[in-house]
Every structure is written in C-alpha cells, then in structure tokens.
Design an enzyme around this catalytic site. Sequence first.
Site, PDB file in Angstrom:
ATOM      1  N   ASP A  27       0.861  -1.182   0.000  1.00 16.94           N
ATOM      2  CA  ASP A  27       0.000   0.000   0.000  1.00 16.94           C
ATOM      3  C   ASP A  27       0.899   1.234   0.000  1.00 16.94           C
ATOM      4  OD1 ASP A  27      -2.250   1.529   0.060  1.00 16.94           O
ATOM      5  OD2 ASP A  27      -2.942   0.863   2.023  1.00 16.94           O
ATOM      6  N   ASP A 121      -3.502   2.525  -5.719  1.00 14.74           N
ATOM      7  CA  ASP A 121      -2.288   2.593  -4.910  1.00 14.74           C
ATOM      8  C   ASP A 121      -2.048   1.378  -4.011  1.00 14.74           C
ATOM      9  OD1 ASP A 121      -4.340   3.046  -3.153  1.00 14.74           O
ATOM     10  OD2 ASP A 121      -3.385   4.721  -2.120  1.00 14.74           O
ATOM     11  N   GLU A 122      -2.685   0.254  -4.295  1.00 14.27           N
ATOM     12  CA  GLU A 122      -2.440  -0.934  -3.475  1.00 14.27           C
ATOM     13  C   GLU A 122      -2.678  -2.195  -4.292  1.00 14.27           C
ATOM     14  OE1 GLU A 122      -5.228  -1.828  -0.315  1.00 14.27           O
ATOM     15  OE2 GLU A 122      -6.730  -0.501  -1.219  1.00 14.27           O
TER      16      GLU A 122
END
Length: 428
Positions: A27, A121-122
């Site tokens: 993350d 974003d992860e």
Amino acid sequence: MSRQDGSDRTVSAASVDDSSATLLHIDMDAFFASVELLDHPELVDKPVIVGHRSGRSVVTAANYIARRYGVNSAMPMALALRRCPAAVVLEPHMSRYRDFSEQVMGIFTDMTPLVEPLSIDEAFLDVAGARRLHGSPAVIAALIRERVQNETGLTCSVGAASTKFVAKMASSRAKPNGLLVVPAEDTLAFLHPLPVGSLWGVGAMTEKSLLALGLRTIGDLAATPLPVLQKKIGEAAGRKLHELAWGRDPRGVSLEREEKSVGHEITFEHDVTDVARLRSELLRQSDAVAVSLRRAGLVGRCVVLKLRYTDFSTVTRSRTLAEATNVGRRIYEEAAASFDVLAARGIRVRLIGVRVEQLGDGDGAGLGLWDPDDDWRGAELAVDTVSARFGRGAVRPASLLGPSQARPVGLDATKPNPRAGEHGDDNP
C-alpha cells in the site's frame, strides 16, 4: 487522534521467519499527498492537505502530519482547516497519480506475475514462485520498497502473511514506510489482541453488534461460541467472522480484473438539500444497480458515490469491499457511509449517482469468507422473482413509496471504466 496517522506503527525484526508469509499486501503511503510533495519538498515537514480550497470542497488526501490533527480523506475542507489551520492546501492532479500508479504496478510485476491490484495505490502479490529468483518474502518486500523509493521518490508499506486479509491488516500496522511480517504460526498472536472493528470486512453496524456482546478484541470474537455469534449477527455472518477471527482465509491472488462499472444517476429538476430525500434516492439507485448486476451475472467490489452540487462542481467517493457483492443493501450502506460524511456540513445537490466497479463473475456470490449478506441476498432474489412475474416495482422498500421529484438522465449500464480507482485517496 486519527487512526491513520502512523501512531501505532509496528514493523518486523530482521530475524523474523518469513518462509510461510508468501502473500504480500503493498500500500502506497498517503499516495496522493506524497505525489504532490515531490514538487514541493519544502513542505515535507508541514501538514499538507490535497483538495480544492473552496467552501464545499472535501479533503482528497492528507499527509501523516496533517492526520495527527484529525484530518482525513472525504472530510469537509472547512472542518479540516479548523482542525489544522496551519495546513497547506495543494490542488489534486489525477493524471499524475495514474502515471505513478502505472510505474509502481510495473515494479510489482517485475518481481512476480501474480499481482492483484485493489485500487490505484495498493495490490496483493503472491511471491511464492519468486523466491528462487529474488529471495525470501521479506527480501522481496525490501527490494520492492527500495525500487519504489529510488524510482519514484515515494514510499510504500508492506504486510507479509500466509493469508490475504492478514497481509492487508499487517500493511496497515506497518504504516508509514514499514514492513510487517506475520508468520503463519504467529497469525493468532497478531490477530487476537487487535480491536474487533479492525477486522477486514467488519462494518460499523456489525462492530456495534459485536461490542454489544462485550466483544472488544478479535480474540474475544474467536472465543465466543459460534451459536452466540450467529444469534446476534446472523448465521452466515457469524460463521464467516468466526473463521476470520481464527485466521482462516482460503483466497489466493486473483489475476482477473474487469474494468467495468454498473451505475445509475439522476439530475434533479431543482437542487435538493433534504438529506432524507437524498438517502432515499441512494437506496433506490443501489437497488437498481444490484438488479442490473444480478441480471448480468456480475458482482463488484468498489462502490462509488457521485455528487454534483449547485455550482456544477462534482465529487466522487469510493469504498472497497472485503468481498464483491450484488446485494442492494450492501451497496446502499457503503454509498450512504460516503454520503453521510459529505452531507454533515449541509449540501445543495443537483445530481446524485451510485455505481459499482471492479466487476467479476457472480457465480460465486455469497460464497466469500466475509459476505454477511445472505439474508438480504435471499430477500432480493425473492423480489427478483416477483418482479419477473409482475413487473419491476411490484415489491419495493417502504421508504421508496413516495412520489419521486427526480428526472432520470440515464444509466451507465455495463461499460468500460478507464477511470476506475481514481476517485479519492481513501487508503491510509
């Protein structure tokens, strides 16, 4: 103090046995804010908020310094600046976030082809097959973190475990810029002291029910007899949360990712300020989206709320579910949770919409470990049956029986969604 400010950061010792922790959750740290700070290094040690500095704007993202003042994404900007008057507000740049996301995801796939993106974003990574080439899971995680920082200037946090949900919980504990490895044999020692609300998939209502039973930690939940749980929160939910509390998660990394969405939205003839009416419209739309999903044999993991205000400014807020769903009640509860944050300061709404993204095959709907919606699913399937015979609208929620003052402007239906994942920085 914010629960996302890094104050409870926990990282692994170098000597930890990582041989069983082959599933990684990676993350990015305060992704949107961190990207903006690349252009403003003079602000690195100051509280920074990403968003539009206007009367009705909301916080898109905040760095960890701002979060220590209680600033979080989706918060009204006016409230955020009252909590942190010294914060610097920077305008968001979505195209840059997408560019950095592509670069980061490329680093992940360089290490293993088994990458499951969850949002911009992860992602989950399965590194079991990459150990011979790159080293142990902890070494691979360290290599990825080093490459991300060297090639982008950004930092990320990594959780490594033998199951997906424990890996995700571990990455949250490692923030910011940390690595936390949870060996398989230490899973329960890691899980059981944590608050019951931190369990991935436990929403506000379920947490309230569990606290009412006196269950404050995951260990308390694990020690509770299954019949007691099932009586309080339902047979399916009780069984699945009991499994979760014992660290059991059979899911592997999935490579299937459908960039499509199903959605409904309406434009009102006149701006609406009545929160109850807006929530009723969300319920109607959520039900319609769920019907469309079930007809198409699909489920989705990301619920997106869209609001357009009287000045034509538009905001979207997304929430990612632990398990994909096509249950209208679940879609509504997630959309309503986003709405309640935005509505807390008073709003004048011109358009409202709900859509579901990250779609997949619905054949296994209701079979996931965290889906607590069996009862609602059964009721909605029964409504589908009645509607097929007597027409849509023959059975509806009581709250939808009043006359509608909205003018539909169209349905998204099922269509490609190239913008998936860009709506808000909801991750810690």
